[in-house]
Design a protein around this motif. Sequence first.
Motif, short mmCIF file in Angstrom:
data_model
loop_
_atom_site.label_atom_id
_atom_site.label_comp_id
_atom_site.label_asym_id
_atom_site.label_seq_id
_atom_site.Cartn_x
_atom_site.Cartn_y
_atom_site.Cartn_z
N PHE A 311 0.87 -1.12 0.15
CA PHE A 311 0.09 -0.03 0.11
C PHE A 311 0.72 1.32 -0.12
N GLU A 312 2.16 1.02 0.17
CA GLU A 312 3.08 2.05 0.15
C GLU A 312 3.74 2.00 -1.14
N VAL A 313 4.12 0.81 -1.74
CA VAL A 313 4.91 0.56 -3.01
C VAL A 313 4.37 0.78 -4.25
N VAL A 314 2.99 0.38 -4.30
CA VAL A 314 2.28 0.23 -5.47
C VAL A 314 1.89 1.87 -5.76
N PRO A 315 1.41 2.55 -4.63
CA PRO A 315 1.35 4.16 -5.37
C PRO A 315 2.56 4.84 -5.81
N LEU A 316 3.78 4.43 -5.28
CA LEU A 316 5.11 4.99 -5.80
C LEU A 316 5.37 4.50 -7.18
N LEU A 317 4.88 3.26 -7.43
CA LEU A 317 5.03 2.65 -8.83
C LEU A 317 4.08 3.37 -9.73
N ILE A 318 2.92 3.67 -9.28
CA ILE A 318 1.89 4.17 -10.44
C ILE A 318 2.39 5.72 -10.50
#
Length: 328
Positions: A311-318
């Motif tokens: 939930f922290e990593v995926v938004p950064l990838l987006i």
Amino acid sequence: MPGGIWVYAEQKDGKLKKVTLELLSAARKIADEQKEELCAVLTGRNVADLSATLGEYGADKVYLLQSDALENYTTDGYTSAVTTLVREHQPSVFLLGYTVLGRDLAAHVAQRLDTGLFTDCVDVRLEDGQLVFKRPIYAGKAFFEGVCPEARPVMATVRPNVLPVNPPQAGRTAQVIEVNPQPGNIRQIIRDVVRQVSTRPELTEADIIVSGGRGMKGPENFRLLEELADVLGAAVGASRAAVDAGWAPHSMQVGQTGKTVSPTLYIACGISGAIQHLAGMGSSKYIVAINKDPEANIFKVADYGIVGDLFEVVPLLIQEFKKLKEQG
């Protein structure tokens, strides 16, 4: 003339499945080496226009089986029509895609012809005049290679996205042979066809898949994966744990009891890496795993691993992928 290398040209809603083009590319090489014709078998209703594409991708002949009875797939109708054609022309090889339709049709045709069938192959090649088929075993932990020297035709289903597609040859044509299909007595009755409308690619044919597991914590959080998938032009998948929990439909399930996929890039979010899941996606070219448990089994097969909260990593990838997209 008896013989020939045959490919079943699977289509859906008047569009050829990508696996059909993959099979034609592999079969073209085999046909050239064996000095045999490459023939495509096309079934359906009002699908004659697809013959031109089949010719451009390598088919010498297209057997066109058109009928109102073949508009939608039925086991009885397609099995009877295809088996009758195979018996008449006696091909040496018959390849189909390892899809829902291909798996069902291949098994029934092979049984009617009393011939052998290799399933879920990831490679097919000619070696010393024999076709060698490679398929995963033990949930993808090992591979088996085998030949069928006595079988005629040699039949196999090949996993989508594992074979390269040759570029089409513009202007190349195939001889189209219209066949009066013999669907026989069809016991299955189709009452209705329900279609799911989506702008995302079909799961088994997608080049990129973003998949979620138990770590997603709930169905509402799959929206995060959908956002990432839309930025990447990807499909969205799910593990059995997520499907069993009711967070995603079974049509999204990747694994031994779901769909087998072979994308170029598979991004596993909150997926532990159970054996049955690895069996369905282990042949992906590149695997990226995001999991906060550094001991998760998924890291054993991943090419790249991110230990962290999805939930922290995926938004950064987006955010990063959006920047790259804007930069062109």
